[in-house]
Design a protein around this motif. Structure first.
Motif, PDB file in Angstrom:
ATOM      1  N   UNK A 173       0.825  -1.218   0.000  1.00 22.28           N
ATOM      2  CA  UNK A 173       0.000   0.000   0.000  1.00 22.28           C
ATOM      3  C   UNK A 173       0.856   1.263   0.000  1.00 22.28           C
ATOM      4  N   UNK A 174       2.178   1.106   0.069  1.00 24.35           N
ATOM      5  CA  UNK A 174       3.076   2.264  -0.102  1.00 24.35           C
ATOM      6  C   UNK A 174       4.302   1.819  -0.892  1.00 24.35           C
ATOM      7  N   UNK A 175       4.620   2.585  -1.925  1.00 24.24           N
ATOM      8  CA  UNK A 175       5.820   2.314  -2.725  1.00 24.24           C
ATOM      9  C   UNK A 175       6.686   3.576  -2.713  1.00 24.24           C
ATOM     10  N   UNK A 176       7.958   3.418  -2.330  1.00 23.82           N
ATOM     11  CA  UNK A 176       8.871   4.574  -2.252  1.00 23.82           C
ATOM     12  C   UNK A 176      10.093   4.301  -3.124  1.00 23.82           C
ATOM     13  N   UNK A 177      10.372   5.198  -4.073  1.00 16.24           N
ATOM     14  CA  UNK A 177      11.569   5.073  -4.919  1.00 16.24           C
ATOM     15  C   UNK A 177      12.586   6.109  -4.459  1.00 16.24           C
ATOM     16  N   UNK A 178      13.821   5.651  -4.225  1.00 19.33           N
ATOM     17  CA  UNK A 178      14.865   6.552  -3.691  1.00 19.33           C
ATOM     18  C   UNK A 178      16.059   6.604  -4.646  1.00 19.33           C
ATOM     19  N   UNK A 179      16.418   7.804  -5.079  1.00 16.72           N
ATOM     20  CA  UNK A 179      17.665   7.997  -5.842  1.00 16.72           C
ATOM     21  C   UNK A 179      17.746   7.194  -7.115  1.00 16.72           C
ATOM     22  N   UNK A 180      16.644   7.128  -7.851  1.00 15.16           N
ATOM     23  CA  UNK A 180      16.688   6.424  -9.135  1.00 15.16           C
ATOM     24  C   UNK A 180      16.093   7.310 -10.219  1.00 15.16           C
ATOM     25  N   UNK A 181      16.745   7.305 -11.392  1.00 15.89           N
ATOM     26  CA  UNK A 181      16.375   8.247 -12.457  1.00 15.89           C
ATOM     27  C   UNK A 181      15.095   7.833 -13.186  1.00 15.89           C
ATOM     28  N   UNK A 182      14.707   6.552 -13.035  1.00 10.43           N
ATOM     29  CA  UNK A 182      13.533   6.078 -13.778  1.00 10.43           C
ATOM     30  C   UNK A 182      13.836   5.883 -15.251  1.00 10.43           C
ATOM     31  N   UNK A 183      15.108   5.681 -15.579  1.00  8.43           N
ATOM     32  CA  UNK A 183      15.478   5.463 -16.983  1.00  8.43           C
ATOM     33  C   UNK A 183      15.734   4.004 -17.314  1.00  8.43           C
ATOM     34  N   UNK A 184      15.842   3.176 -16.287  1.00  9.12           N
ATOM     35  CA  UNK A 184      16.203   1.779 -16.548  1.00  9.12           C
ATOM     36  C   UNK A 184      14.980   0.881 -16.325  1.00  9.12           C
ATOM     37  N   UNK A 185      14.567   0.197 -17.376  1.00 11.17           N
ATOM     38  CA  UNK A 185      13.431  -0.716 -17.348  1.00 11.17           C
ATOM     39  C   UNK A 185      13.899  -2.059 -16.771  1.00 11.17           C
ATOM     40  N   UNK A 186      13.114  -2.815 -16.025  1.00  9.45           N
ATOM     41  CA  UNK A 186      11.723  -2.604 -15.661  1.00  9.45           C
ATOM     42  C   UNK A 186      11.516  -1.808 -14.373  1.00  9.45           C
ATOM     43  N   UNK A 187      12.607  -1.465 -13.652  1.00  3.02           N
ATOM     44  CA  UNK A 187      12.424  -0.766 -12.372  1.00  3.02           C
ATOM     45  C   UNK A 187      11.654   0.539 -12.562  1.00  3.02           C
ATOM     46  N   UNK A 188      11.834   1.169 -13.714  1.00  2.00           N
ATOM     47  CA  UNK A 188      11.162   2.449 -13.983  1.00  2.00           C
ATOM     48  C   UNK A 188       9.638   2.315 -13.975  1.00  2.00           C
ATOM     49  N   UNK A 189       9.120   1.107 -14.180  1.00  2.00           N
ATOM     50  CA  UNK A 189       7.665   0.916 -14.218  1.00  2.00           C
ATOM     51  C   UNK A 189       7.085   0.408 -12.898  1.00  2.00           C
ATOM     52  N   UNK A 190       7.916   0.217 -11.865  1.00  2.00           N
ATOM     53  CA  UNK A 190       7.416  -0.368 -10.609  1.00  2.00           C
ATOM     54  C   UNK A 190       6.332   0.496  -9.981  1.00  2.00           C
ATOM     55  N   UNK A 191       6.481   1.807 -10.034  1.00  2.00           N
ATOM     56  CA  UNK A 191       5.490   2.661  -9.365  1.00  2.00           C
ATOM     57  C   UNK A 191       4.129   2.526 -10.037  1.00  2.00           C
ATOM     58  N   UNK A 192       4.139   2.251 -11.358  1.00  2.00           N
ATOM     59  CA  UNK A 192       2.850   2.083 -12.053  1.00  2.00           C
ATOM     60  C   UNK A 192       2.193   0.761 -11.649  1.00  2.00           C
ATOM     61  N   UNK A 193       2.992  -0.287 -11.498  1.00  2.00           N
ATOM     62  CA  UNK A 193       2.451  -1.575 -11.033  1.00  2.00           C
ATOM     63  C   UNK A 193       1.843  -1.398  -9.642  1.00  2.00           C
ATOM     64  N   UNK A 194       2.555  -0.678  -8.777  1.00  2.00           N
ATOM     65  CA  UNK A 194       2.053  -0.465  -7.411  1.00  2.00           C
ATOM     66  C   UNK A 194       0.762   0.348  -7.425  1.00  2.00           C
ATOM     67  N   UNK A 195       0.670   1.286  -8.342  1.00  2.00           N
ATOM     68  CA  UNK A 195      -0.524   2.156  -8.405  1.00  2.00           C
ATOM     69  C   UNK A 195      -1.780   1.401  -8.836  1.00  2.00           C
ATOM     70  N   UNK A 196      -1.597   0.355  -9.644  1.00  2.00           N
ATOM     71  CA  UNK A 196      -2.763  -0.405 -10.133  1.00  2.00           C
ATOM     72  C   UNK A 196      -3.594  -0.902  -8.950  1.00  2.00           C
ATOM     73  N   UNK A 197      -2.874  -1.317  -7.881  1.00  2.00           N
ATOM     74  CA  UNK A 197      -3.575  -1.791  -6.670  1.00  2.00           C
ATOM     75  C   UNK A 197      -3.779  -0.660  -5.665  1.00  2.00           C
ATOM     76  N   UNK A 198      -3.697   0.576  -6.144  1.00  2.00           N
ATOM     77  CA  UNK A 198      -4.003   1.758  -5.323  1.00  2.00           C
ATOM     78  C   UNK A 198      -2.964   2.052  -4.240  1.00  2.00           C
ATOM     79  N   UNK A 199      -1.742   1.587  -4.417  1.00  2.00           N
ATOM     80  CA  UNK A 199      -0.700   1.984  -3.453  1.00  2.00           C
ATOM     81  C   UNK A 199      -0.403   3.468  -3.615  1.00  2.00           C
ATOM     82  N   UNK A 200      -0.033   4.106  -2.514  1.00  2.00           N
ATOM     83  CA  UNK A 200       0.443   5.485  -2.581  1.00  2.00           C
ATOM     84  C   UNK A 200       1.903   5.409  -3.030  1.00  2.00           C
ATOM     85  N   UNK A 201       2.314   6.286  -3.960  1.00  2.00           N
ATOM     86  CA  UNK A 201       3.676   6.204  -4.505  1.00  2.00           C
ATOM     87  C   UNK A 201       4.430   7.504  -4.231  1.00  2.00           C
ATOM     88  N   UNK A 202       5.667   7.344  -3.774  1.00  2.00           N
ATOM     89  CA  UNK A 202       6.467   8.503  -3.352  1.00  2.00           C
ATOM     90  C   UNK A 202       7.861   8.409  -3.965  1.00  2.00           C
TER      91      UNK A 202
END
Ligand code: NAD
Length: 235
Positions: A173-202
């Motif tokens: 229910x909470x996803x936090x990304x720290x110090x990542x540019x979001x340029x490297x797949x698949x990690x860049x899409x993790x926040x979207x996967x978490x959001x599908x189940x309504x997690x809060x993303x930070x």
């Protein structure tokens, strides 16, 4: 978010280790600047010039093992939070350094491999390594020299632990990304996967990355990570 989280997934990237003295992927100086990715971080680069690839990771391993490189306040804050948080907590790192485990993190997955591990090219068995790797390195399973590679996920290869990571992302229910540019797949899409189940993303980052997280905190990891996780424990 309105109520206390029960299940948290944290993703860390190179930015969390920057203040420990390890250059990020995109910093303008340091180890990566003079080494094109396709030469040192692809299976094709390794096939073309294994000596160069061995030496690149040998340099990074020596740097990591030097006295100068230590976990910083951000690594320590995450380990402390994991220890005190009563819910479920998973730390996924894209980093190949060992600073999270040195700080005391336990439920930790290295999705891009580890600098202090090598892998047999034949059996795929994984071994600890603290010395340089080269053509004369004897594999501990087949006992022959030249059969090992760094246990690193290169571009074009499948990251490790994806099933476990996806399942945690889908139930957090909470996803936090720290110090990542979001340029490297698949990690860049993790926040979207978490959001599908309504997690809060930070996102906690030194600067804006342009990714559509629900909230953002900007500043150096050694400041924003301890402050964010201390406040979360207090909720
Ligand atoms: P990246 O280099 O693409 O991005 C780094 C991010 O960290 C940037 O968004 C930057 O703004 C942020 N940042 C820089 N300094 C920061 C600080 N002090 N506090 C907070 N944020 C800061 O890194 P990435 O997104 O992790 O992806 C690059 C790939 O390179 C990964 O696959 C990773 O495996 C690899 N890599 C790992 C290490 C390591 O193990 N420490 C170092 C370099 C690269």
């Amino acid at each position: 978010m309105s109520k206390s989280p029960q299940s948290i997934v944290v993703l860390s990237g190179a930015g969390i280790s920057a203040e420990s003295g390890i250059e990020t992927f995109r910093s303008e100086d340091g180890l990566w600047a003079n080494h094109p990715v396709d030469e040192v971080a692809t299976p094709e680069g390794f096939a073309r010039n294994p000596s160069l690839v061995y030496e690149f990771y040998n340099m990074r391993r020596r740097q990591l093992l030097s006295d100068k490189i230590r976990p910083n306040a951000a690594h320590t804050a995450l380990a402390k939070f994991e220890h005190e948080f009563p819910g479920s907590f998973l730390l996924v790192t894209q980093n190949i350094d060992n600073l999270h485990e040195r700080a005391g993190s336990q439920n930790l997955l290295h999705m891009h491999g580890e600098l202090l591990k090598m892998r047999c090219l034949n059996s795929k068995m994984v071994f600890d390594i603290r010395k340089d790797i080269g053509f004369d390195t004897h594999c501990r399973c087949c006992r022959s020299p030249g059969n090992v590679r760094p246990h690193i996920v290169w571009f074009g290869e499948m990251p490790f632990h994806m099933q476990q990571i996806n399942s945690a992302l889908q139930s957090c229910d909470l996803f936090v990304a720290i110090g990542t540019s979001g340029n490297v797949y698949p990690a860049s899409g993790f926040y979207q996967t978490a959001k599908i189940r309504k997690a809060h993303t930070v996102e906690l980052n030194l600067e804006e990355t342009g990714s559509a997280f629900d909230s953002h905190v900007y500043g150096p990891a050694t400041e924003v990570v301890p402050a964010y996780f201390e406040a979360l424990l207090a909720t």
